[in-house]
Design an enzyme around this catalytic site. Structure first.
Site, mmCIF file in Angstrom:
data_model
loop_
_atom_site.group_PDB
_atom_site.id
_atom_site.type_symbol
_atom_site.label_atom_id
_atom_site.label_comp_id
_atom_site.label_asym_id
_atom_site.label_seq_id
_atom_site.Cartn_x
_atom_site.Cartn_y
_atom_site.Cartn_z
ATOM 1 N N GLU A 13 0.807 -1.216 0.000
ATOM 2 C CA GLU A 13 0.000 0.000 0.000
ATOM 3 C C GLU A 13 0.845 1.274 0.000
ATOM 4 O O GLU A 13 0.315 2.357 -0.212
ATOM 5 C CB GLU A 13 -0.932 -0.020 1.211
ATOM 6 C CG GLU A 13 -1.949 -1.140 1.130
ATOM 7 C CD GLU A 13 -2.729 -1.375 2.409
ATOM 8 O OE1 GLU A 13 -3.683 -2.166 2.370
ATOM 9 O OE2 GLU A 13 -2.387 -0.768 3.443
ATOM 10 N N ASP A 200 -12.291 -7.228 -1.862
ATOM 11 C CA ASP A 200 -13.105 -8.435 -1.730
ATOM 12 C C ASP A 200 -14.492 -8.022 -1.268
ATOM 13 O O ASP A 200 -14.754 -6.860 -0.972
ATOM 14 C CB ASP A 200 -12.459 -9.430 -0.751
ATOM 15 C CG ASP A 200 -12.315 -8.847 0.652
ATOM 16 O OD1 ASP A 200 -13.306 -8.902 1.403
ATOM 17 O OD2 ASP A 200 -11.220 -8.348 0.988
#
Length: 232
Positions: A13, A200
């Site tokens: 990230e 997800d």
């Protein structure tokens, strides 16, 4: 002078953001590496905090105390709790709550931190607007959504707990750090932005979806933050 703190939970990230920096200094402190420099027009301090609420909160506080940050941006991934929000979309938090805080026996509603004066920790409307405009420019195929996020020390991968969290708080997505960062920003009186790319659906497919889409999601967030730094 504005100094922007940028935090991601994992290496993936923050890697692209580190590559985009004009790096001035690396500071090793409390088992963390802080990257100090500029991205675009902005003075920034960048760090990977690690997973979970405590790691998130202490890293924000270190940035406030040691580097004097004036704003905090948290970028990362999350599981969607809204059927309209698909994998690859981005959620910009308008507020943040803890889904695993529960002191009902003492008269507090679920999610309320005892003795705190608010239930939902706010984010900066100005930073949300800038993030939304930046995403539309650099990620034109990515849809953005605004709303509440929920955080807890748990990777949500089952329908039962997902449905419970939806029923309790009605958040757009669920993750593990954002509320702790918004909480710490709140008590330090600094603006906060939480960006979450959906990796997800926070259900029984989450373990399969997450590795596949995590990298793409992190890139979308990084592109947005880099564009923000050119205009902040």
């Amino acid at each position: 002078m504005k100094v922007i703190g940028i935090i991601g939970a994992m290496d993936l990230e923050v890697e692209k953001l580190i590559e985009a920096m004009d790096l001035k200094e690396k500071v090793e402190y409390a088992r963390r590496t802080f990257y100090v420099g500029t991205i675009g027009n902005a003075q920034v301090v960048l760090a990977r905090c690690g997973v979970g609420k405590v790691n998130a909160a202490v890293t924000v506080q270190m940035m406030v105390d040691k580097f004097g940050i004036t704003q905090i941006i948290n970028t990362g991934v999350a599981g969607s709790l809204d059927e309209k929000i698909d994998i690859g979309d981005i959620v910009l938090a308008t507020g943040a709550v803890y889904h695993d805080m529960e002191a009902i026996a003492f008269g507090y509603e679920r999610g309320q931190v005892p003795q705190m004066d608010i239930f939902e920790f706010p984010t900066s409307k100005e930073l949300v607007e800038l993030a939304d405009a930046s995403c539309k420019k650099v990620n034109p195929d990515v849809k953005t959504f605004r709303g509440r996020i929920a955080s807890g020390d748990q990777f949500i991968a089952g329908k039962e707990i997902k449905n419970n969290i939806k029923g309790w708080f009605n958040p757009l997505c669920v993750e593990m750090e954002g509320t702790a960062m918004a909480h710490t920003a709140y008590i330090n009186d600094i603006p906060c932005l939480i960006i979450r790319a959906i990796s997800d659906k926070a259900d029984d497919s989450a373990e399969m979806d997450y590795p596949t889409f995590e990298k793409k999601a992190a890139v979308h967030c990084a592109n947005m933050v880099i564009e923000m730094m050119a205009n902040i």
